[in-house]
Scaffold this motif. Structure first.
Motif, PDB file in Angstrom:
ATOM      1  N   LEU A  34       0.817  -1.580   0.229  1.00 30.47           N
ATOM      2  CA  LEU A  34       0.421  -0.005   0.156  1.00 30.47           C
ATOM      3  C   LEU A  34       0.527   1.235  -0.338  1.00 30.47           C
ATOM      4  CD1 LEU A  34      -3.003   1.058   0.315  1.00 30.47           C
ATOM      5  CD2 LEU A  34      -3.122   1.084   2.386  1.00 30.47           C
ATOM      6  N   GLY A  35       2.251   1.343   1.166  1.00 25.44           N
ATOM      7  CA  GLY A  35       2.974   2.615   0.522  1.00 25.44           C
ATOM      8  C   GLY A  35       3.467   2.752  -1.011  1.00 25.44           C
ATOM      9  N   ASN A  36       3.981   1.837  -1.389  1.00 27.21           N
ATOM     10  CA  ASN A  36       4.630   2.160  -2.504  1.00 27.21           C
ATOM     11  C   ASN A  36       3.406   2.535  -4.003  1.00 27.21           C
ATOM     12  OD1 ASN A  36       7.108   1.610  -1.388  1.00 27.21           O
ATOM     13  ND2 ASN A  36       6.859  -0.146  -2.164  1.00 27.21           N
ATOM     14  N   ILE A  37       1.887   2.023  -3.300  1.00 26.68           N
ATOM     15  CA  ILE A  37       1.124   2.294  -4.871  1.00 26.68           C
ATOM     16  C   ILE A  37       0.226   3.733  -3.841  1.00 26.68           C
ATOM     17  CG2 ILE A  37      -1.769   1.592  -4.452  1.00 26.68           C
ATOM     18  CD1 ILE A  37      -1.189  -1.612  -4.104  1.00 26.68           C
ATOM     19  N   ILE A  38       1.102   3.894  -2.855  1.00 31.10           N
ATOM     20  CA  ILE A  38       0.385   5.940  -2.614  1.00 31.10           C
ATOM     21  C   ILE A  38       1.565   6.636  -4.234  1.00 31.10           C
ATOM     22  CG2 ILE A  38       0.631   8.000  -0.993  1.00 31.10           C
ATOM     23  CD1 ILE A  38      -0.693   5.434   1.101  1.00 31.10           C
ATOM     24  N   ASP A  39       2.551   6.314  -3.487  1.00 30.97           N
ATOM     25  CA  ASP A  39       2.982   6.988  -4.507  1.00 30.97           C
ATOM     26  C   ASP A  39       2.744   6.821  -5.993  1.00 30.97           C
ATOM     27  OD1 ASP A  39       4.613   6.506  -2.483  1.00 30.97           O
ATOM     28  OD2 ASP A  39       6.691   6.563  -2.943  1.00 30.97           O
ATOM     29  N   SER A  40       3.120   5.900  -6.252  1.00 33.01           N
ATOM     30  CA  SER A  40       2.097   5.374  -7.634  1.00 33.01           C
ATOM     31  C   SER A  40       1.312   6.179  -8.099  1.00 33.01           C
ATOM     32  CB  SER A  40       2.273   4.314  -8.004  1.00 33.01           C
ATOM     33  OG  SER A  40       3.584   3.555  -7.835  1.00 33.01           O
ATOM     34  N   VAL A  41       0.204   6.109  -6.900  1.00 32.25           N
ATOM     35  CA  VAL A  41      -1.098   6.785  -7.851  1.00 32.25           C
ATOM     36  C   VAL A  41      -0.788   8.455  -7.208  1.00 32.25           C
ATOM     37  CG1 VAL A  41      -3.702   7.329  -6.459  1.00 32.25           C
ATOM     38  CG2 VAL A  41      -2.034   4.870  -7.161  1.00 32.25           C
ATOM     39  N   PHE A  42      -0.348   8.996  -6.480  1.00 37.23           N
ATOM     40  CA  PHE A  42      -0.628  10.482  -6.138  1.00 37.23           C
ATOM     41  C   PHE A  42       0.696  11.300  -6.025  1.00 37.23           C
ATOM     42  CE2 PHE A  42      -3.373   8.222  -3.071  1.00 37.23           C
ATOM     43  CZ  PHE A  42      -4.977   8.611  -3.025  1.00 37.23           C
ATOM     44  N   TYR A  43       1.678  11.041  -6.011  1.00 33.86           N
ATOM     45  CA  TYR A  43       2.917  11.392  -6.206  1.00 33.86           C
ATOM     46  C   TYR A  43       3.196  11.854  -7.544  1.00 33.86           C
ATOM     47  CZ  TYR A  43       4.779  10.359  -1.521  1.00 33.86           C
ATOM     48  OH  TYR A  43       4.813   9.909  -0.654  1.00 33.86           O
ATOM     49  N   GLY A  44       2.451  11.596  -8.423  1.00 34.56           N
ATOM     50  CA  GLY A  44       2.781  12.193 -10.209  1.00 34.56           C
ATOM     51  C   GLY A  44       2.101  13.499 -10.023  1.00 34.56           C
ATOM     52  N   VAL A  45       0.923  13.508  -9.094  1.00 31.07           N
ATOM     53  CA  VAL A  45       0.123  14.731  -9.314  1.00 31.07           C
ATOM     54  C   VAL A  45       0.611  15.491  -7.950  1.00 31.07           C
ATOM     55  CG1 VAL A  45      -1.630  13.901 -10.889  1.00 31.07           C
ATOM     56  CG2 VAL A  45      -2.163  13.453  -8.028  1.00 31.07           C
ATOM     57  N   ILE A  46       1.152  15.279  -6.966  1.00 30.71           N
ATOM     58  CA  ILE A  46       1.351  16.472  -5.783  1.00 30.71           C
ATOM     59  C   ILE A  46       2.523  17.203  -6.390  1.00 30.71           C
ATOM     60  CG2 ILE A  46       1.879  15.480  -3.484  1.00 30.71           C
ATOM     61  CD1 ILE A  46       0.218  13.317  -2.711  1.00 30.71           C
ATOM     62  N   PHE A  47       3.793  16.243  -6.753  1.00 31.21           N
ATOM     63  CA  PHE A  47       4.922  16.762  -6.917  1.00 31.21           C
ATOM     64  C   PHE A  47       5.414  16.925  -7.774  1.00 31.21           C
ATOM     65  CE2 PHE A  47       4.814  14.006  -2.645  1.00 31.21           C
ATOM     66  CZ  PHE A  47       5.769  14.851  -1.724  1.00 31.21           C
ATOM     67  N   ASN A  48       6.416  17.991  -8.232  1.00 27.55           N
ATOM     68  CA  ASN A  48       6.831  18.333  -9.320  1.00 27.55           C
ATOM     69  C   ASN A  48       8.606  17.665  -9.278  1.00 27.55           C
ATOM     70  OD1 ASN A  48       8.578  19.492  -7.653  1.00 27.55           O
ATOM     71  ND2 ASN A  48       8.805  21.544  -8.792  1.00 27.55           N
ATOM     72  N   ASP A  49       8.907  17.793 -10.466  1.00 25.09           N
ATOM     73  CA  ASP A  49      10.419  17.047 -10.545  1.00 25.09           C
ATOM     74  C   ASP A  49      11.154  16.765  -9.647  1.00 25.09           C
ATOM     75  OD1 ASP A  49      12.909  18.054 -12.440  1.00 25.09           O
ATOM     76  OD2 ASP A  49      10.974  18.250 -13.188  1.00 25.09           O
ATOM     77  N   SER A  50      12.799  16.085  -9.213  1.00 25.49           N
ATOM     78  CA  SER A  50      13.756  16.403  -8.295  1.00 25.49           C
ATOM     79  C   SER A  50      15.447  16.090  -9.376  1.00 25.49           C
ATOM     80  CB  SER A  50      13.123  15.470  -7.584  1.00 25.49           C
ATOM     81  OG  SER A  50      12.017  15.251  -6.651  1.00 25.49           O
TER      82      SER A  50
END
Length: 209
Positions: free
Chosen positions: A106-122
């Motif tokens: 679940l922890g890694n799924i959260i990254d996959s589902v939400f991080y792309g629309v929450i953060f700009n690139d690093s």
């Protein structure tokens, strides 16, 4: 173990996982690393990946989406397994193991589902949360990894077959808290297999009588 205690374990590990990832994402840029307490073999090294082991990817335009959807379905199955195991009063070893695997997935799924629309690139910069220029879209985020333990690094002896004379790092995997949870859960199932499935084995023996 009760379902309530399993929930507490899941929430606690999930919070540690997400807090550590968000901290790394908002304080490091891709490829940046620091030595913990000055140790060569214990580093925080920020990378991102598609979410498969060892950075593997599913090829094709929709590979990432397929991976994320598959993992969501898999987590649903693991959640049912956890609920069913608690209902059947299974061994605590089994319940803890399932809870850890569920939390990690679940922890890694959260990254996959939400991080792309929450953060700009690093890349070459520290990312900001809720950016007006997100680096991805829903279901297309990348998983944040940071723990790096290069225990030994150097050139292997030339007399070794295949790898002789090549540069080698042990241990070169970079992972996160969610990965640790999954590995620990799987490890419990392997090492304490008889204890984990003791209740099920007992019921099966009684059914055969």
């Amino acid at each position: 173990m009760s379902l309530k205690k399993a929930y507490i374990l899941i929430i606690a590990i999930l919070l540690i996982d997400q807090i550590s990832k968000i901290y790394i994402k908002t304080h490091f840029f891709i490829g940046e690393s620091i030595k913990v307490m000055g140790l060569e073999w214990f580093q925080i090294h920020f990378i991102e990946n598609e979410g498969m082991a060892w950075g593997a990817e599913i090829p094709g335009e929709h590979g990432k989406l397929i991976l994320t959807l598959f993992r969501i379905v898999a987590v649903g199955g693991i959640a049912w397994w956890l609920w069913d195991s608690v209902r059947k009063k299974a061994s605590n070893y089994l319940i803890v193991a399932i809870a850890l695997i569920f939390t990690g997935a679940l922890g890694n799924i959260i990254d996959s589902v939400f991080y792309g629309v929450i953060f700009n690139d690093s890349y070459h910069q520290v990312a900001t949360a809720f950016s007006d220029q997100p680096y991805g879209t829903w279901f297309h985020g990348e998983v944040v990894d940071m723990f790096y333990f290069p225990m030994w690094e150097g050139n292997l002896p030339s007399w070794l077959p295949i790898w002789g004379g090549k540069h080698f790092t042990f241990f070169n995997a970079i992972f996160n808290v969610a990965d640790v949870a999954i590995s620990t859960g799987v490890g419990i199932l392997i090492v304490f297999n008889k204890r984990a499935f003791a209740h099920a084995d007992k019921e099966e023996a009684l059914a055969e009588k």
